[in-house]
Design an enzyme around this catalytic site. Structure first.
Site, PDB file in Angstrom:
ATOM      1  CG  PHE A  21      -1.785  -1.231   1.320  1.00 42.11           C
ATOM      2  CD1 PHE A  21      -2.909  -1.371   0.517  1.00 42.11           C
ATOM      3  CD2 PHE A  21      -1.459  -2.270   2.182  1.00 42.11           C
ATOM      4  CE1 PHE A  21      -3.702  -2.515   0.584  1.00 42.11           C
ATOM      5  CE2 PHE A  21      -2.246  -3.409   2.263  1.00 42.11           C
ATOM      6  CZ  PHE A  21      -3.370  -3.539   1.456  1.00 42.11           C
ATOM      7  CB  CYS A  70      -1.741   1.847  -8.284  1.00 44.29           C
ATOM      8  SG  CYS A  70      -0.114   1.210  -7.930  1.00 44.29           S
ATOM      9  CE  LYS A 104      -0.933  -1.834 -12.229  1.00 50.64           C
ATOM     10  NZ  LYS A 104      -0.963  -2.991 -11.390  1.00 50.64           N
TER      11      LYS A 104
HETATM   12  C1  UDX Z   1      -2.061   4.349  -4.678  1.00 52.22           C
HETATM   13  C2  UDX Z   1      -2.552   3.995  -3.268  1.00 52.22           C
HETATM   14  O1  UDX Z   1      -2.753   5.185  -2.511  1.00 52.22           O
HETATM   15  C3  UDX Z   1      -1.568   3.079  -2.561  1.00 52.22           C
HETATM   16  O2  UDX Z   1      -2.076   2.714  -1.291  1.00 52.22           O
HETATM   17  C4  UDX Z   1      -1.401   1.852  -3.453  1.00 52.22           C
HETATM   18  O3  UDX Z   1      -0.586   0.914  -2.928  1.00 52.22           O
HETATM   19  C5  UDX Z   1      -0.873   2.261  -4.821  1.00 52.22           C
HETATM   20  O4  UDX Z   1      -1.797   3.160  -5.407  1.00 52.22           O
HETATM   21  P1  UDX Z   1      -0.399   6.132  -5.736  1.00 52.22           P
HETATM   22  O5  UDX Z   1      -0.602   5.518  -7.073  1.00 52.22           O
HETATM   23  O6  UDX Z   1       0.963   6.604  -5.356  1.00 52.22           O
HETATM   24  O7  UDX Z   1      -0.855   5.111  -4.562  1.00 52.22           O
HETATM   25  O8  UDX Z   1      -1.429   7.315  -5.675  1.00 52.22           O
HETATM   26  P2  UDX Z   1      -2.233   8.163  -4.583  1.00 52.22           P
HETATM   27  O9  UDX Z   1      -1.354   9.030  -3.790  1.00 52.22           O
HETATM   28  O10 UDX Z   1      -3.204   7.338  -3.834  1.00 52.22           O
HETATM   29  O11 UDX Z   1      -3.025   9.041  -5.642  1.00 52.22           O
HETATM   30  C6  UDX Z   1      -3.942   8.447  -6.545  1.00 52.22           C
HETATM   31  C7  UDX Z   1      -4.797   9.503  -7.165  1.00 52.22           C
HETATM   32  O12 UDX Z   1      -5.529  10.151  -6.158  1.00 52.22           O
HETATM   33  C8  UDX Z   1      -3.970  10.583  -7.868  1.00 52.22           C
HETATM   34  O13 UDX Z   1      -4.541  10.869  -9.115  1.00 52.22           O
HETATM   35  C9  UDX Z   1      -4.015  11.762  -6.939  1.00 52.22           C
HETATM   36  O14 UDX Z   1      -3.996  12.979  -7.620  1.00 52.22           O
HETATM   37  C10 UDX Z   1      -5.334  11.541  -6.211  1.00 52.22           C
HETATM   38  N1  UDX Z   1      -5.260  12.006  -4.821  1.00 52.22           N
HETATM   39  C11 UDX Z   1      -4.223  11.609  -4.036  1.00 52.22           C
HETATM   40  C12 UDX Z   1      -6.232  12.843  -4.330  1.00 52.22           C
HETATM   41  O15 UDX Z   1      -7.165  13.189  -5.041  1.00 52.22           O
HETATM   42  N2  UDX Z   1      -6.131  13.257  -3.042  1.00 52.22           N
HETATM   43  C13 UDX Z   1      -5.092  12.883  -2.237  1.00 52.22           C
HETATM   44  O16 UDX Z   1      -5.039  13.298  -1.084  1.00 52.22           O
HETATM   45  C14 UDX Z   1      -4.119  12.031  -2.746  1.00 52.22           C
END
Ligand code: UDX
Length: 448
Positions: free
Chosen positions: A157, A277, A280
């Site tokens: 995660f 992530c 996909k």
């Molecule tokens: C994600 C999951 O959070 C993580 O637990 C998992 O293992 C892998 O996928 P990540 O791909 O790094 O991690 O992205 P994340 O930070 O969750 O952001 C995903 C999307 O949510 C992005 O498009 C981002 O812009 C958006 N986001 C992120 C928000 O809208 N608000 C936030 O506070 C954080």
């Protein structure tokens, strides 16, 4: 306990140096020689806070890198599989890398006399470990899972940009196991982490990963759909969410303080989610559910709403400028979120492509993702040296990635540098009040 890791990608490197920082000796297996050479110099090739510092510290002692999977299995007690699972053209999961690794691990296990545990950390759809990985391991080793060797599922995660911190200080550690497996290797490995361990079946562990990422996507698409409706009736969704958040079931009072959980930051309208992530994994779950005879309407809607966001942002700009042809548009940010140089499935790239198709000229600035963007978009856009440079002479600017640096934009800077001082803040990241009445400011959830 000695640990081997298969795959020196994002998850493998963070897992490797994270475990090394807890005192374990790591043998990491990578098939690409140029990557091995680079890692030996202490360079992961990844933009991730603290990763290269830790790698440099451990590379000559606790962190060994090799291409020899047989050597890695012989010299460790547990192997953690961290290879990528990609998407096929139709969105379903591509398991070819994981199948290759299972084959090679099976061959290595054949001649290993002591008990070994194989851990699947790569994200795989439920039943993959039991129905695909285990049969390959058994066929190639001539041994029986649960008796001669152990198999567990242990999803990651890790948020890009915070991956080391997430690994070293996890909220929960999910361990999926075979029913007949009397093996505590993975639990023992995680003892120094002092974290909640959730023990469950292989399939439940696989599903927890999909449930988690789908939930994040669900919140974002829900916010985006709601924001569109709000906009049509002149309602600012920020005020709507403020009303929602104060529900005690969302924000309980602890002592005298109302606590607003971090997850609420995903209730945020904008250009849509991206990264390696969420898009996909949600697509893979849809295809997996369909193959089982389900019609996962909500999951499909999460994707559909998300896919429409870049066009929605361009529409907002077009309704303001009327004509996008021959306009110079500044795009601020190509990374899918701040603190990363990752542009995979980034909404910014889609916005740029739509604008190019409408005849606009694009000037891009991103604090760290310029190199990755150049490799993808070549000379189809102009790459600016700085924020100021990107604003020079442009007809409008769209803020797509919420980089802190972009907070330094001011109305004066816009008036001095831009042809027409107009900004579309696709994440409502800037302080609206500083801009209103001074320059043209469009925010996705202003309801105007
Ligand atoms: C994600 C999951 O959070 C993580 O637990 C998992 O293992 C892998 O996928 P990540 O791909 O790094 O991690 O992205 P994340 O930070 O969750 O952001 C995903 C999307 O949510 C992005 O498009 C981002 O812009 C958006 N986001 C992120 C928000 O809208 N608000 C936030 O506070 C954080």
């Amino acid at each position: 306990m000695k640990v081997s890791i298969i795959g020196a990608g994002y998850v493998g490197m963070v897992t490797g140096v994270g475990l090394a920082s807890k005192g374990y000796n790591i043998i990491c297996v990578e098939r690409l020689q140029n990557k091995i050479n680079r890692i030996k110099q202490g360079k992961s090739g990844l933009y991730e806070k603290n990763l290269d510092e830790l790698l440099s510290k451990f590379v000559d002692n606790k962190f060994e890198i090799t291409s020899d999977i047989d050597y890695a299995v012989k010299n460790s007690d547990i192997t953690i599989v961290c290879v990528g699972t990609y998407s096929k053209e139709d969105g379903s999961i591509d398991l070819s890398q994981i199948e290759d690794v299972a084959r090679n691990l099976g061959i290595a296990l054949k001649s290993k006399s002591s008990y070994h545990t194989v851990v699947i950390k790569s994200t795989v759809v439920p039943t993959t470990t039991r129905n695909i990985v285990i049969p390959i391991l058994e066929r190639n080793s001539g041994k029986k899972s649960g008796y001669d060797f152990g198999v567990s599922v242990n999803p990651e995660f890790l948020r890009e940009g915070h991956a080391i911190e997430d690994f070293v200080n996890p909220d929960r550690i999910v361990i999926g196991e075979l029913d007949n497996q009397n093996n505590t290797a993975l639990e023992d490995l995680y003892q120094p982490f002092n974290s909640k361990i959730i023990k469950t079946s292989l399939e439940t562990a696989e599903m927890i990963k999909y449930a988690s990422n789908t939930f994040l996507g669900l919140l974002i698409s829900y916010s985006n759909e709601l924001a569109d409706i709000c906009e049509s009736v002149g309602v600012d969704i920020s005020s709507v969410f403020d009303g929602l958040y104060h529900d005690r079931r969302i924000s309980p009072k602890i002592g005298n303080e109302k606590v607003f959980p971090e997850i609420l930051s995903y209730l945020s309208p904008g250009p849509g989610f991206g990264g390696s992530c969420l898009p996909k994994d949600i697509s893979a779950l849809v295809k997996f559910a369909e193959a089982l005879g389900h019609d996962p309407k909500m999951m499909k809607a999460i994707i559909e709403i998300n896919n429409n966001r870049p066009m929605r942002i361009v529409d907002l700009l077009e309704s303001e400028l009327k004509e996008l042809k021959d306009r110079t548009i500044t795009i601020l940010g190509s990374a899918f979120k701040p603190d990363t140089d990752d542009i995979r499935a980034s909404p910014s790239i889609d916005i740029i492509k739509i604008l190019i198709s409408k005849g606009s000229k694009i000037k891009l600035y991103d604090p760290v993702a310029m190199e990755n963007t150049k490799q993808l978009l070549n000379d189809s856009i102009i790459y600016s040296e700085s924020l100021e440079d990107s604003l020079k002479g442009s007809d409008a600017c769209i803020l797509v990635t919420a980089w802190d640096e972009f907070k330094s934009i001011t109305p004066d800077m816009m008036k001095n540098l831009m042809k027409t001082p107009l900004i579309l803040d696709s994440r409502r990241f800037l302080n609206t009040k500083e801009f209103e009445g001074k320059v043209k400011f469009i925010g996705v959830r202003l309801g105007k």
